[in-house]
Each structure stands twice: as C-alpha cells, then as structure tokens.
Design a protein around this motif. Structure first.
Motif, PDB file in Angstrom:
ATOM      1  N   VAL A 137       1.747  -9.257  11.947  1.00  0.00           N
ATOM      2  CA  VAL A 137       1.190  -9.674  10.660  1.00  0.00           C
ATOM      3  C   VAL A 137       1.503  -8.568   9.665  1.00  0.00           C
ATOM      4  O   VAL A 137       1.140  -7.408   9.885  1.00  0.00           O
ATOM      5  CB  VAL A 137      -0.327  -9.919  10.746  1.00  0.00           C
ATOM      6  N   VAL A 138       2.183  -8.921   8.582  1.00  0.00           N
ATOM      7  CA  VAL A 138       2.542  -7.941   7.566  1.00  0.00           C
ATOM      8  C   VAL A 138       1.518  -8.030   6.443  1.00  0.00           C
ATOM      9  O   VAL A 138       1.392  -9.046   5.779  1.00  0.00           O
ATOM     10  CB  VAL A 138       3.962  -8.192   7.023  1.00  0.00           C
ATOM     11  N   ALA A 192       1.089  -2.447   7.511  1.00  0.00           N
ATOM     12  CA  ALA A 192       0.892  -2.469   6.061  1.00  0.00           C
ATOM     13  C   ALA A 192       1.490  -1.209   5.463  1.00  0.00           C
ATOM     14  O   ALA A 192       1.484  -0.150   6.088  1.00  0.00           O
ATOM     15  CB  ALA A 192      -0.588  -2.561   5.728  1.00  0.00           C
ATOM     16  N   ARG A 193       1.976  -1.328   4.284  1.00  0.00           N
ATOM     17  CA  ARG A 193       2.526  -0.182   3.565  1.00  0.00           C
ATOM     18  C   ARG A 193       1.415   0.409   2.696  1.00  0.00           C
ATOM     19  O   ARG A 193       0.762  -0.296   1.937  1.00  0.00           O
ATOM     20  CB  ARG A 193       3.679  -0.630   2.679  1.00  0.00           C
ATOM     21  N   HIS A 194       1.202   1.689   2.836  1.00  0.00           N
ATOM     22  CA  HIS A 194       0.201   2.378   2.028  1.00  0.00           C
ATOM     23  C   HIS A 194       0.915   3.221   0.988  1.00  0.00           C
ATOM     24  O   HIS A 194       1.794   4.016   1.317  1.00  0.00           O
ATOM     25  CB  HIS A 194      -0.676   3.292   2.896  1.00  0.00           C
ATOM     26  N   LEU A 195       0.544   3.055  -0.265  1.00  0.00           N
ATOM     27  CA  LEU A 195       1.155   3.832  -1.334  1.00  0.00           C
ATOM     28  C   LEU A 195       0.290   5.033  -1.710  1.00  0.00           C
ATOM     29  O   LEU A 195       0.492   5.648  -2.727  1.00  0.00           O
ATOM     30  CB  LEU A 195       1.384   2.949  -2.567  1.00  0.00           C
ATOM     31  N   LEU A 248      -5.642  -9.719   7.631  1.00  0.00           N
ATOM     32  CA  LEU A 248      -6.636  -9.363   8.639  1.00  0.00           C
ATOM     33  C   LEU A 248      -7.335 -10.592   9.213  1.00  0.00           C
ATOM     34  O   LEU A 248      -7.618 -10.651  10.409  1.00  0.00           O
ATOM     35  CB  LEU A 248      -7.655  -8.381   8.058  1.00  0.00           C
ATOM     36  N   ALA A 249      -7.611 -11.580   8.369  1.00  0.00           N
ATOM     37  CA  ALA A 249      -8.226 -12.814   8.874  1.00  0.00           C
ATOM     38  C   ALA A 249      -7.282 -13.532   9.823  1.00  0.00           C
ATOM     39  O   ALA A 249      -7.697 -14.044  10.870  1.00  0.00           O
ATOM     40  CB  ALA A 249      -8.615 -13.733   7.712  1.00  0.00           C
TER      41      ALA A 249
END
Length: 110
Positions: free
Chosen positions: A5-6, A30-33, A13-14
């Motif tokens: 899950v991207v 997930a990409r965190h900036l 998340l759901a």
C-alpha cells in the motif's frame, strides 16, 4: 498474495487494516518530506470515515478526545456566504453524530 500500500494517509492505512483483518500480508510505504508527524495532519473526520475506522477497530477514543464540528461556515471577502450543518444522517451514513476535529492536543471541551 502480498500487497504493498503506497501512502500512509487515512485511505492507505484503512486499506492496510482491512487487508490485514482478512489475513493478507501488507506493507505500507510512504514518502516523508520532513520529520514524522506525531499528531494527525487531517483537518477533520466525517461521520462516514469514523464509521469505517470503527469497523476496522481503529477509531479508539478519538470521538471522546475530539472537538465536535456542528457547522462549517464559508466566508468570502470576510462575510459569511454559506453555513452547512454537518453530522446529519444520510443514505450512506449509518453512524449518527458530528464530524470530528482531532484537536491536536486541545481540550475537547473548548
């Protein structure tokens, strides 16, 4: 089958929780900036979203800790243009009740 899950927002998340609940192995990426959030970045949670999270066992005590939203008022040029009452039942929403603002550490009584 394995699933990636991207995105670790509410939908990602759901989706991951729903898949895990039926035994599907899931990895969430997930990409965190910036630094990871310690509170929700969401502005609010509609009753239908609360219903889905509750079904997934992920709602917890959020309703008790939230600031309840009764109305949304839209302003144009500093003047109120429209007032929308939220939290009303619809054909799709079983859960009656208000939308929620996570509050970000505020006292829910305010």
């Amino acid at each position: 089958m394995r699933v990636v899950v991207v995105g670790a927002g509410p939908t990602g998340l759901a989706t991951a929780c729903g898949l895990r609940a039926v035994g599907v192995p899931v990895r969430v990426v997930a990409r965190h900036l910036g630094p990871p959030a310690v509170t929700s970045r969401a502005l609010g949670l509609q009753p239908r979203g609360a219903e889905v999270l509750d079904r997934l066992g992920a709602l917890g005590d959020l309703p008790e800790r939230s600031v309840r939203i009764a109305y949304i008022v839209t302003h144009v040029d500093g003047r109120p243009l429209a007032r929308l009452r939220v939290g009303q039942p619809t054909k799709l929403v079983i859960r009656r009740g208000p939308a929620h603002f996570p509050g970000r550490g505020r006292d829910p009584a305010r």
